[in-house]
Scaffold this motif. Structure first.
Motif, PDB file in Angstrom:
ATOM      1  N   VAL A  83       0.823  -1.175  -0.106  1.00 18.48           N
ATOM      2  CA  VAL A  83      -0.154  -0.077  -0.057  1.00 18.48           C
ATOM      3  C   VAL A  83       0.827   1.196  -0.091  1.00 18.48           C
ATOM      4  CG1 VAL A  83      -1.870   1.310   1.226  1.00 18.48           C
ATOM      5  CG2 VAL A  83      -1.677  -1.222   1.159  1.00 18.48           C
ATOM      6  N   VAL A 113      -1.949  -1.372  -3.914  1.00 15.79           N
ATOM      7  CA  VAL A 113      -2.777  -0.338  -3.830  1.00 15.79           C
ATOM      8  C   VAL A 113      -2.069   0.820  -3.854  1.00 15.79           C
ATOM      9  CG1 VAL A 113      -4.482   0.444  -2.233  1.00 15.79           C
ATOM     10  CG2 VAL A 113      -4.028  -1.914  -2.173  1.00 15.79           C
ATOM     11  N   CYS A 115      -2.793   4.791  -3.249  1.00 15.24           N
ATOM     12  CA  CYS A 115      -3.855   5.646  -2.541  1.00 15.24           C
ATOM     13  C   CYS A 115      -3.328   6.993  -2.412  1.00 15.24           C
ATOM     14  CB  CYS A 115      -4.509   4.944  -1.293  1.00 15.24           C
ATOM     15  SG  CYS A 115      -3.205   4.401  -0.122  1.00 15.24           S
ATOM     16  N   GLY A 116      -4.244   7.934  -1.781  1.00 18.32           N
ATOM     17  CA  GLY A 116      -3.625   9.223  -1.108  1.00 18.32           C
ATOM     18  C   GLY A 116      -3.759   9.220   0.119  1.00 18.32           C
ATOM     19  N   SER A 117      -4.859   8.581   1.007  1.00 15.40           N
ATOM     20  CA  SER A 117      -4.874   8.495   2.346  1.00 15.40           C
ATOM     21  C   SER A 117      -5.321   6.884   2.682  1.00 15.40           C
ATOM     22  CB  SER A 117      -6.074   9.356   2.808  1.00 15.40           C
ATOM     23  OG  SER A 117      -6.563   8.636   3.973  1.00 15.40           O
ATOM     24  N   THR A 119      -6.263   5.667   5.117  1.00 13.33           N
ATOM     25  CA  THR A 119      -7.431   5.474   5.937  1.00 13.33           C
ATOM     26  C   THR A 119      -8.379   4.290   5.643  1.00 13.33           C
ATOM     27  OG1 THR A 119      -8.778   7.385   5.306  1.00 13.33           O
ATOM     28  CG2 THR A 119      -7.465   7.664   7.080  1.00 13.33           C
ATOM     29  N   ILE A 120      -8.355   4.099   3.974  1.00 12.31           N
ATOM     30  CA  ILE A 120      -9.373   3.174   3.675  1.00 12.31           C
ATOM     31  C   ILE A 120      -8.975   1.928   3.560  1.00 12.31           C
ATOM     32  CG2 ILE A 120      -8.370   3.652   1.211  1.00 12.31           C
ATOM     33  CD1 ILE A 120     -11.593   3.700   0.623  1.00 12.31           C
ATOM     34  N   VAL A 121      -7.688   1.564   4.169  1.00  9.68           N
ATOM     35  CA  VAL A 121      -7.191   0.318   4.156  1.00  9.68           C
ATOM     36  C   VAL A 121      -7.555  -0.447   5.205  1.00  9.68           C
ATOM     37  CG1 VAL A 121      -4.928  -1.090   4.338  1.00  9.68           C
ATOM     38  CG2 VAL A 121      -5.095   0.958   2.938  1.00  9.68           C
ATOM     39  N   ASP A 122      -8.201  -1.785   4.759  1.00 14.14           N
ATOM     40  CA  ASP A 122      -8.865  -2.462   5.732  1.00 14.14           C
ATOM     41  C   ASP A 122      -7.811  -4.011   5.691  1.00 14.14           C
ATOM     42  OD1 ASP A 122     -10.231  -4.204   7.273  1.00 14.14           O
ATOM     43  OD2 ASP A 122     -11.826  -5.100   5.550  1.00 14.14           O
ATOM     44  N   ALA A 123      -7.092  -4.015   6.709  1.00  8.98           N
ATOM     45  CA  ALA A 123      -6.102  -5.013   7.228  1.00  8.98           C
ATOM     46  C   ALA A 123      -5.857  -5.191   8.525  1.00  8.98           C
ATOM     47  CB  ALA A 123      -4.830  -4.400   6.541  1.00  8.98           C
TER      48      ALA A 123
ATOM     49  N   ARG B   3     -18.674   6.663   4.770  1.00  2.76           N
ATOM     50  CA  ARG B   3     -17.520   6.472   3.687  1.00  2.76           C
ATOM     51  C   ARG B   3     -18.190   5.853   2.543  1.00  2.76           C
ATOM     52  NH1 ARG B   3     -12.288   3.921   5.641  1.00  2.76           N
ATOM     53  NH2 ARG B   3     -12.077   6.019   7.042  1.00  2.76           N
ATOM     54  N   MET B  87      -5.086  -1.617 -11.513  1.00  6.42           N
ATOM     55  CA  MET B  87      -3.565  -2.090 -11.814  1.00  6.42           C
ATOM     56  C   MET B  87      -3.435  -2.985 -12.729  1.00  6.42           C
ATOM     57  SD  MET B  87      -1.589  -0.807  -9.420  1.00  6.42           S
ATOM     58  CE  MET B  87      -2.229  -0.562  -8.079  1.00  6.42           C
ATOM     59  N   TRP B 109      -6.288  14.440  -4.690  1.00  2.83           N
ATOM     60  CA  TRP B 109      -5.768  13.463  -4.861  1.00  2.83           C
ATOM     61  C   TRP B 109      -5.870  12.244  -3.606  1.00  2.83           C
ATOM     62  CZ3 TRP B 109      -1.903  12.659  -1.189  1.00  2.83           C
ATOM     63  CH2 TRP B 109      -1.127  13.761  -0.748  1.00  2.83           C
ATOM     64  N   GLN B 110      -6.311  12.641  -2.588  1.00  4.62           N
ATOM     65  CA  GLN B 110      -6.590  12.118  -1.247  1.00  4.62           C
ATOM     66  C   GLN B 110      -7.511  11.173  -1.237  1.00  4.62           C
ATOM     67  OE1 GLN B 110      -5.638  15.330  -0.893  1.00  4.62           O
ATOM     68  NE2 GLN B 110      -4.163  15.647   0.493  1.00  4.62           N
ATOM     69  N   LEU B 112      -8.408   9.130  -3.903  1.00  4.20           N
ATOM     70  CA  LEU B 112      -8.370   8.208  -5.025  1.00  4.20           C
ATOM     71  C   LEU B 112      -7.704   7.055  -4.680  1.00  4.20           C
ATOM     72  CD1 LEU B 112      -7.079  10.708  -7.806  1.00  4.20           C
ATOM     73  CD2 LEU B 112      -9.423  10.259  -7.043  1.00  4.20           C
ATOM     74  N   PHE B 114      -6.264   3.475  -6.586  1.00  4.58           N
ATOM     75  CA  PHE B 114      -5.978   2.350  -7.452  1.00  4.58           C
ATOM     76  C   PHE B 114      -5.676   1.027  -6.907  1.00  4.58           C
ATOM     77  CE2 PHE B 114      -4.913   5.968 -10.567  1.00  4.58           C
ATOM     78  CZ  PHE B 114      -6.063   6.253 -10.901  1.00  4.58           C
ATOM     79  N   CYS B 115      -6.466   0.111  -7.156  1.00  2.55           N
ATOM     80  CA  CYS B 115      -5.971  -1.284  -6.762  1.00  2.55           C
ATOM     81  C   CYS B 115      -6.194  -2.309  -7.573  1.00  2.55           C
ATOM     82  CB  CYS B 115      -6.894  -1.446  -5.233  1.00  2.55           C
ATOM     83  SG  CYS B 115      -8.645  -1.514  -5.774  1.00  2.55           S
ATOM     84  N   ILE B 120      -9.611  -5.065  -0.211  1.00  2.00           N
ATOM     85  CA  ILE B 120      -8.912  -4.196   0.694  1.00  2.00           C
ATOM     86  C   ILE B 120      -9.533  -2.805   1.376  1.00  2.00           C
ATOM     87  CG2 ILE B 120      -7.278  -2.846  -0.504  1.00  2.00           C
ATOM     88  CD1 ILE B 120      -5.305  -3.868   1.561  1.00  2.00           C
ATOM     89  N   ASP B 122     -12.051  -0.580   2.815  1.00  6.64           N
ATOM     90  CA  ASP B 122     -12.908  -0.355   4.014  1.00  6.64           C
ATOM     91  C   ASP B 122     -13.721   0.815   4.037  1.00  6.64           C
ATOM     92  OD1 ASP B 122     -13.827  -0.208   6.759  1.00  6.64           O
ATOM     93  OD2 ASP B 122     -12.092   0.663   7.522  1.00  6.64           O
TER      94      ASP B 122
END
Lengths: 171, 171
Positions: A83, A113, A115-117, A119-123, B3, B87, B109-110, B112, B114-115, B120, B122
């Motif tokens: 990420v 992955v 991303c910009g932030s 916070t969206i990552v679920d792990a 979200r 990706m 950009w925060q 966005l 791309f995966c 993953i 959340d």
């Protein structure tokens, strides 16, 4: 299988070595490592904002020592995602993809992955060298030591000074 | 603030219109829409695997009708993320960034992501035109109608035939 989110810059890719190299190119001598310990990246290297937008900066970054070997084993035990908060540097996206294909060919594009932030990552577990990514993460957090975070108290995060430390923690 | 994860291709970007245009270029006549209803994208357009790797394909995709206006309002009410499983097509990454900057300049950009796999992500709500992304998502799921999913039972997902439908569901 637990899900492990691994940061790229400062954990897999040795961007500090790139900073030192570019800095040496610009100032004619290699900066002593102790000068940047405890200093924010953007303050330690005056032209860093040019470096990270330079074509090739991310593509030619060295690999952090032992990360390939340990990641190979982690990839068998965990559901691994790489990420990277890369969206700030659009030109870095294809470079980072190529870099990963070259150095970590055992990872598939499904595991990446950008991303910009974060916070969206679920792990379940996150390895990162920046507090801003770890502090809002609810799972197990591992702070990878880099000069900018070296003098700070890791707080609730576990600290790893090397990939050998990560192996001790997760394997 | 809840979200909301919004898919790009087939929800914001009208990739079907691109398929029709490229297909017409190759075969000399515009395909009647009813011919592709209920048919998988890869079966409906014989050369699709060339199209999606063509420089400019994603950059020049039209915007799905009313998506800009409704997204402007959703962006005020929800924590919006644009999540694109991009990706697989590395050349599309900078194109998608530029496309979003042009058509959705109010997104940063925060916001966005791309995966490769959306497992993953959340979020509380997901809008997507592919069952494979919605089926493993534990929150509220909205299936955006496109020819390839039009004849299928939406199952536990809510179905939106248009951005007006999304507005009715979420605003």
């Amino acid at each position: 299988m637990e899900r492990l989110a691994v940061d790229m810059d400062g954990v897999l890719a040795d961007v500090y070595e790139q900073f030192f190299r570019y800095d040496e190119r610009d100032f004619g001598k290699r900066r002593p490592p102790e000068e940047v310990i405890g200093v924010e990246e953007r303050k330690a290297f005056p032209y860093i904002n040019e470096y990270v937008y330079t074509k090739g900066f991310f593509r030619t970054a060295p690999v952090v020592k032992n990360s390939v070997e340990i990641m190979t084993r982690l990839n068998e035990k965990y559901e691994v995602f790489i990420v990277s908060a890369a969206m700030e540097f659009p030109q870095s996206l294809p470079e980072k993809l190529e870099w990963l294909k070259e150095h970590f060919p055992f990872l598939s594009w499904q595991q990446l992955v950008f991303c910009g932030s974060k916070t969206i990552v679920d792990a379940d577990i996150m390895i990162d060298d920046h507090f801003r990514n770890l502090d809002n993460f609810s799972g197990i957090t591992i702070l990878y030591t880099q000069p900018h975070n070296q003098l700070k108290d890791a707080g609730r995060h576990k600290r790893a000074d090397s990939w050998a430390d990560i192996a001790s923690l997760l394997l």
